[in-house]
Design an enzyme around this catalytic site. Structure first.
Site, PDB file in Angstrom:
ATOM      1  N   GLU A 117      15.518   9.279 -13.681  1.00 57.37           N
ATOM      2  CA  GLU A 117      14.743   9.189 -12.725  1.00 57.37           C
ATOM      3  C   GLU A 117      15.517   8.487 -11.356  1.00 57.37           C
ATOM      4  O   GLU A 117      16.548   7.767 -11.754  1.00 57.37           O
ATOM      5  CB  GLU A 117      13.254   8.521 -12.968  1.00 57.37           C
ATOM      6  CG  GLU A 117      12.603   9.393 -13.624  1.00 57.37           C
ATOM      7  CD  GLU A 117      10.977   8.937 -13.904  1.00 57.37           C
ATOM      8  OE1 GLU A 117      10.253   9.486 -14.003  1.00 57.37           O
ATOM      9  OE2 GLU A 117      11.227   7.784 -14.337  1.00 57.37           O
ATOM     10  N   HIS A 234       4.541   6.562  -3.824  1.00 55.64           N
ATOM     11  CA  HIS A 234       5.382   7.650  -4.658  1.00 55.64           C
ATOM     12  C   HIS A 234       5.629   8.924  -3.490  1.00 55.64           C
ATOM     13  O   HIS A 234       4.887   9.099  -2.870  1.00 55.64           O
ATOM     14  CB  HIS A 234       4.718   8.237  -5.798  1.00 55.64           C
ATOM     15  CG  HIS A 234       5.723   8.742  -6.839  1.00 55.64           C
ATOM     16  ND1 HIS A 234       6.356  10.249  -6.444  1.00 55.64           N
ATOM     17  CD2 HIS A 234       5.711   8.673  -8.054  1.00 55.64           C
ATOM     18  CE1 HIS A 234       6.663  10.671  -7.537  1.00 55.64           C
ATOM     19  NE2 HIS A 234       6.699   9.647  -8.522  1.00 55.64           N
ATOM     20  N   ARG A 280      12.446   4.636  -4.785  1.00 47.75           N
ATOM     21  CA  ARG A 280      11.415   5.268  -4.374  1.00 47.75           C
ATOM     22  C   ARG A 280      10.935   4.961  -2.811  1.00 47.75           C
ATOM     23  O   ARG A 280      10.430   5.817  -2.166  1.00 47.75           O
ATOM     24  CB  ARG A 280      10.406   4.957  -5.253  1.00 47.75           C
ATOM     25  CG  ARG A 280       9.470   5.794  -5.649  1.00 47.75           C
ATOM     26  CD  ARG A 280       8.526   5.372  -6.806  1.00 47.75           C
ATOM     27  NE  ARG A 280       8.891   6.099  -7.855  1.00 47.75           N
ATOM     28  CZ  ARG A 280       8.143   6.085  -9.024  1.00 47.75           C
ATOM     29  NH1 ARG A 280       7.148   5.321  -9.236  1.00 47.75           N
ATOM     30  NH2 ARG A 280       8.518   6.745 -10.193  1.00 47.75           N
ATOM     31  N   HIS A 341       0.860   4.421  -4.948  1.00 45.95           N
ATOM     32  CA  HIS A 341       0.881   4.855  -6.391  1.00 45.95           C
ATOM     33  C   HIS A 341       0.812   3.718  -7.450  1.00 45.95           C
ATOM     34  O   HIS A 341      -0.043   3.677  -8.341  1.00 45.95           O
ATOM     35  CB  HIS A 341       2.478   5.615  -6.789  1.00 45.95           C
ATOM     36  CG  HIS A 341       2.726   5.950  -8.032  1.00 45.95           C
ATOM     37  ND1 HIS A 341       2.039   6.815  -8.557  1.00 45.95           N
ATOM     38  CD2 HIS A 341       3.686   5.354  -8.637  1.00 45.95           C
ATOM     39  CE1 HIS A 341       2.597   7.056  -9.839  1.00 45.95           C
ATOM     40  NE2 HIS A 341       3.544   6.127  -9.907  1.00 45.95           N
ATOM     41  N   ARG A 376       9.455  -1.541  -7.644  1.00 46.52           N
ATOM     42  CA  ARG A 376       9.507  -1.149  -9.074  1.00 46.52           C
ATOM     43  C   ARG A 376      10.359  -0.077  -9.441  1.00 46.52           C
ATOM     44  O   ARG A 376      10.545   1.025  -8.799  1.00 46.52           O
ATOM     45  CB  ARG A 376       8.136  -0.653  -9.798  1.00 46.52           C
ATOM     46  CG  ARG A 376       8.206  -0.266 -11.115  1.00 46.52           C
ATOM     47  CD  ARG A 376       6.771  -0.312 -11.689  1.00 46.52           C
ATOM     48  NE  ARG A 376       6.056   1.115 -10.930  1.00 46.52           N
ATOM     49  CZ  ARG A 376       6.117   2.426 -11.277  1.00 46.52           C
ATOM     50  NH1 ARG A 376       6.311   2.565 -12.771  1.00 46.52           N
ATOM     51  NH2 ARG A 376       5.619   3.445 -10.844  1.00 46.52           N
TER      52      ARG A 376
HETATM   53  P1  FAD Z   1      -4.780   1.390 -16.904  1.00 42.92           P
HETATM   54  O1  FAD Z   1      -4.103   2.564 -17.736  1.00 42.92           O
HETATM   55  O2  FAD Z   1      -5.224   2.020 -15.613  1.00 42.92           O
HETATM   56  O3  FAD Z   1      -6.055   0.986 -17.519  1.00 42.92           O
HETATM   57  C1  FAD Z   1      -7.017   0.223 -16.882  1.00 42.92           C
HETATM   58  C2  FAD Z   1      -8.337   0.072 -17.564  1.00 42.92           C
HETATM   59  O4  FAD Z   1      -9.011  -0.817 -17.127  1.00 42.92           O
HETATM   60  C3  FAD Z   1      -9.159   1.123 -17.554  1.00 42.92           C
HETATM   61  O5  FAD Z   1      -9.605   1.486 -18.774  1.00 42.92           O
HETATM   62  C4  FAD Z   1     -10.028   0.836 -16.653  1.00 42.92           C
HETATM   63  O6  FAD Z   1     -11.474   1.614 -17.088  1.00 42.92           O
HETATM   64  C5  FAD Z   1     -10.289  -0.599 -17.047  1.00 42.92           C
HETATM   65  N1  FAD Z   1     -11.323  -1.389 -16.194  1.00 42.92           N
HETATM   66  C6  FAD Z   1     -10.838  -1.463 -14.755  1.00 42.92           C
HETATM   67  N2  FAD Z   1     -11.485  -2.402 -14.232  1.00 42.92           N
HETATM   68  C7  FAD Z   1     -12.587  -2.786 -15.285  1.00 42.92           C
HETATM   69  C8  FAD Z   1     -13.782  -3.479 -15.315  1.00 42.92           C
HETATM   70  N3  FAD Z   1     -14.012  -4.061 -14.339  1.00 42.92           N
HETATM   71  N4  FAD Z   1     -14.432  -3.631 -16.371  1.00 42.92           N
HETATM   72  C9  FAD Z   1     -14.105  -2.785 -17.635  1.00 42.92           C
HETATM   73  N5  FAD Z   1     -13.012  -2.267 -17.516  1.00 42.92           N
HETATM   74  C10 FAD Z   1     -12.346  -2.087 -16.336  1.00 42.92           C
HETATM   75  N6  FAD Z   1       4.600   4.254 -15.236  1.00 42.92           N
HETATM   76  C11 FAD Z   1       5.731   4.575 -15.732  1.00 42.92           C
HETATM   77  O7  FAD Z   1       6.208   3.641 -16.262  1.00 42.92           O
HETATM   78  N7  FAD Z   1       6.158   5.857 -16.264  1.00 42.92           N
HETATM   79  C12 FAD Z   1       5.543   6.804 -15.684  1.00 42.92           C
HETATM   80  O8  FAD Z   1       6.034   8.080 -15.835  1.00 42.92           O
HETATM   81  C13 FAD Z   1       4.283   6.677 -14.950  1.00 42.92           C
HETATM   82  N8  FAD Z   1       3.853   7.790 -14.330  1.00 42.92           N
HETATM   83  C14 FAD Z   1       2.621   7.502 -13.439  1.00 42.92           C
HETATM   84  C15 FAD Z   1       2.041   8.838 -13.119  1.00 42.92           C
HETATM   85  C16 FAD Z   1       0.824   8.533 -12.389  1.00 42.92           C
HETATM   86  C17 FAD Z   1       0.208   9.396 -11.861  1.00 42.92           C
HETATM   87  C18 FAD Z   1       0.449   7.156 -12.206  1.00 42.92           C
HETATM   88  C19 FAD Z   1      -1.064   6.942 -11.435  1.00 42.92           C
HETATM   89  C20 FAD Z   1       0.834   6.186 -12.841  1.00 42.92           C
HETATM   90  C21 FAD Z   1       2.204   6.112 -13.281  1.00 42.92           C
HETATM   91  N9  FAD Z   1       2.725   5.255 -13.816  1.00 42.92           N
HETATM   92  C22 FAD Z   1       3.981   5.406 -14.777  1.00 42.92           C
HETATM   93  C23 FAD Z   1       2.120   3.894 -13.890  1.00 42.92           C
HETATM   94  C24 FAD Z   1       1.455   3.611 -14.971  1.00 42.92           C
HETATM   95  O9  FAD Z   1       1.079   4.651 -15.654  1.00 42.92           O
HETATM   96  C25 FAD Z   1       0.575   2.428 -15.101  1.00 42.92           C
HETATM   97  O10 FAD Z   1       0.918   1.355 -14.269  1.00 42.92           O
HETATM   98  C26 FAD Z   1       0.046   1.831 -16.253  1.00 42.92           C
HETATM   99  O11 FAD Z   1      -0.446   3.089 -17.154  1.00 42.92           O
HETATM  100  C27 FAD Z   1      -0.907   0.988 -16.490  1.00 42.92           C
HETATM  101  O12 FAD Z   1      -1.688   0.768 -17.642  1.00 42.92           O
HETATM  102  P2  FAD Z   1      -2.681  -0.495 -17.684  1.00 42.92           P
HETATM  103  O13 FAD Z   1      -3.097  -0.202 -19.033  1.00 42.92           O
HETATM  104  O14 FAD Z   1      -2.180  -1.585 -17.157  1.00 42.92           O
HETATM  105  O15 FAD Z   1      -3.901   0.207 -16.822  1.00 42.92           O
HETATM  106  C1  SIN Z   2       6.701   9.656 -12.194  1.00 43.23           C
HETATM  107  O1  SIN Z   2       6.893  10.458 -13.044  1.00 43.23           O
HETATM  108  O2  SIN Z   2       7.272  10.074 -11.033  1.00 43.23           O
HETATM  109  C2  SIN Z   2       6.165   8.477 -12.304  1.00 43.23           C
HETATM  110  C3  SIN Z   2       7.092   7.486 -12.926  1.00 43.23           C
HETATM  111  C4  SIN Z   2       6.821   5.994 -12.597  1.00 43.23           C
HETATM  112  O3  SIN Z   2       5.824   5.904 -11.748  1.00 43.23           O
HETATM  113  O4  SIN Z   2       7.032   5.281 -13.124  1.00 43.23           O
END
Ligand code: FAD
Ligand code: SIN
Length: 529
Positions: A117, A234, A280, A341, A376
């Site tokens: 990437e 993104h 990015r 993003h 990032r």
């Molecule tokens: P999340 O997975 O967002 O989970 C948050 C949780 O908190 C959810 O369950 C939500 O319901 C809960 N919540 C929020 N507020 C409350 C509340 N008040 N009360 C109760 N529950 C609550 N990163 C990479 O490293 N590689 C990738 O390939 C990549 N691709 C991505 C593609 C997309 C489309 C997106 C959007 C992001 C991507 N990212 C990627 C970033 C990465 O996916 C996220 O940063 C990561 O998954 C965040 O995980 P998390 O557990 O912190 O939050």
């Molecule tokens: C992507 O697949 O382009 C997202 C990767 C990331 O946000 O880290």
């Protein structure tokens, strides 16, 4: 709303069921009982949408040192080198944990497959199900969590307040969104794993849950919030009329996809020597400039030169999503635009995920551990969750310390209580447009000032939150304000933060902006450290 029920007690309370919440819960259950609160169904998370994969130096061509250097270089002077050292050196062990949990990473000839990437100097990204990495992780970990007798999962349960006694976190107040009852849960260890805040912007890759709740909860409880000006955009989200926005992974460019303008010209080399695989922030801004220059509202990603079978096998979700909406990407260019993003900033933590409030930890996108700096490196966020999640659980089991604030210089922001009303009504749609237009990829003092004032006015007019929509809008207004104020304060351009009135970086700004609720009045306290 029904009256308060109080007191179920747990060793650990985790708010959120994405990779951070689930991974931390699976580790913590070995030492006690765990409650996971999540405001939607378990899989409604950013995690489920992750495509590209997880970065880790596991190949013979790679090393933690090289991964360290790439991360530092993308972070534009603001990464914490020690945090990045931890991230890159502990990466391989944490990937082994995921393999042990059963995450089915893609393989080639029996070895884990790696892709490239932007701004990674070697192929380093592990993926699963082609471009379904997040979905495979979410399903694997949530199935394990559901099977555990030590983990209680409460879906549709909205955390609305952190409970503190004498500066120590002692529990969480929450609303059961189905019965409408309010309940308090007790624990001296609360892990915020609430994810990001992309929904503050009109154009975003994030799902509906990403409303910045954890940052708002932590801020109101007195936690330090840092680096809020650094929202990552993104470069490539699918733009088809009437079709919900959908990410087109950076891995598509990593596998040879090329950006083209309306006339079919490749333009990235005009803007960056790394071309289509520049960091990015640079690619996102270049797209904006190219669209402006050519008078269009999109550019194109071209994969038509790649074998059709490679595209459908390597990117099955993207291929299928586009095809379902009438676009065969093996023969047609993909129209794309930049989209909000990922939030680099968040609740400030030390190397063990501790915040400045005793017993309160932050894990995942809600946290700011210092690894991302101003920008990032792709696929470092899923890794950050694992590396610092493991440390959080170790620390929580061993007993959390209070973390002294390292802040030195202190500046207090205006409370903005003197501004007179403007005629715009507060709504999610108005807020998303305001932030996208004024706190988006290109910013300026005038627009930021206007936004901070509007948000301050809206904040004053909000009624006490009593349900999910009213709680979320209150959080979005507060978090949007923190973002606008930080962006206004940083009078330079660095990483994802670009100011048209201060287009250069300045050595005076190799420092962080930290917010903490002021103790004497409602205004925000900002520290520049
Ligand atoms: P999340 O997975 O967002 O989970 C948050 C949780 O908190 C959810 O369950 C939500 O319901 C809960 N919540 C929020 N507020 C409350 C509340 N008040 N009360 C109760 N529950 C609550 N990163 C990479 O490293 N590689 C990738 O390939 C990549 N691709 C991505 C593609 C997309 C489309 C997106 C959007 C992001 C991507 N990212 C990627 C970033 C990465 O996916 C996220 O940063 C990561 O998954 C965040 O995980 P998390 O557990 O912190 O939050
Ligand atoms: C992507 O697949 O382009 C997202 C990767 C990331 O946000 O880290």
């Amino acid at each position: 709303m029904n009256s308060m029920r109080s007191g179920r007690e747990f060793d650990f309370i985790i708010i959120g069921s994405g990779i951070a919440g689930l991974y931390d819960a699976l580790l913590a259950q070995e030492s006690g009982n765990v409650l996971i609160l999540t405001k939607g169904s378990i899989e409604e998370t950013n995690t489920k949408h992750a495509q590209g994969g997880i970065a880790a130096a596991i190949s013979s061509l790679d090393s933690p040192e090289l991964h360290f250097r790439d991360t530092i270089s993308a972070g534009a002077g603001l990464c914490d080198p020690e945090a990045v050292r931890i991230l890159t050196e502990e990466a391989a062990d944490r990937i082994s944990d995921l393999v042990r949990f059963g995450v089915p990473f893609d393989t080639v000839d029996g070895e884990i497959a790696l892709t490239r990437e932007a701004a990674h100097s070697v192929p380093r990204i592990l993926h699963a199900g082609g471009d379904a990495t997040g979905e495979r992780i979410e399903v694997t970990l949530s199935n394990l969590a559901r099977l555990s007798r030590k983990i209680t999962i409460l879906e549709y349960c909205l955390a609305t307040e952190l409970i503190l006694e004498d500066g120590q976190v002692t529990g969480v107040s929450a609303i059961d969104l189905r019965s409408k009852s309010v309940e308090e849960f007790r624990s001296r260890c609360v892990i915020l794993a609430t994810g990001g805040m992309g929904r503050l912007f009109k154009i975003t890759t994030n799902p509906d849950i990403a409303t910045g709740d954890g940052i708002a909860l932590a801020y109101r409880a007195g936690a330090e919030i840092v680096d809020m000006e650094f929202m990552q955009f993104h470069p490539t989200a699918l733009r088809l009329p009437g079709v919900p926005l959908f990410l087109i992974s950076e891995a598509v460019r990593g596998e040879g996809g090329m950006l083209r303008n309306e006339a079919g010209e490749r333009f990235m080399l005009k803007y960056a020597s790394e071309g289509d695989l520049a960091p990015r922030d640079i690619v996102a801004r270049s797209l904006v400039r190219e669209m402006k220059r050519t008078g269009t509202d999109r550019v194109y990603l071209d994969v038509t030169h790649l074998p059709a079978r490679l595209i459908s096998a390597r990117f099955p979700q993207i291929y299928r999503y586009c095809l379902d909406h009438g676009l065969d990407i093996t023969s047609s260019w993909i129209p794309v635009v930049p989209a909000a993003h990922y939030m680099m900033g968040g609740v400030r933590t030390n190397y063990w995920g501790e915040t400045n409030i005793r017993g309160l930890f932050a894990s995942g996108e809600v946290a700011s551990t210092g690894v991302h700096g101003a920008n990032r490196l792709a696929s470092n966020s899923l890794l950050e969750v694992l590396v610092f999640g493991k440390r959080i659980v170790e620390k929580a089991i061993g007993g959390s310390d209070t973390v002294p604030s390292a802040a030195s210089e202190v500046a207090v922001l205006e409370s903005r209580d003197k501004i007179e009303g403007r005629n715009t009504a507060c709504s999610v749609t108005a807020l998303e447009s305001l932030l996208w237009e004024n706190v988006g990829i290109v910013r300026s003092a005038q627009k930021l000032e206007e936004t901070a004032e509007t948000l301050a006015l809206w904040e004053r007019g909000l009624r006490p939150a009593s349900d999910r929509p009213s709680f979320e809008i209150a959080n979005m207004v507060l978090v949007g304000r923190l973002m606008a104020e930080a962006a206004l304060t940083r009078e330079e351009s660095r990483g994802a933060h670009y100011r048209s009135d201060f287009p250069q970086s300045s050595d005076n700004w190799i420092k962080h902006i930290v917010f903490r609720k002021s103790r004497d009045k409602d205004g925000s306290g900002a520290q520049v450290i």
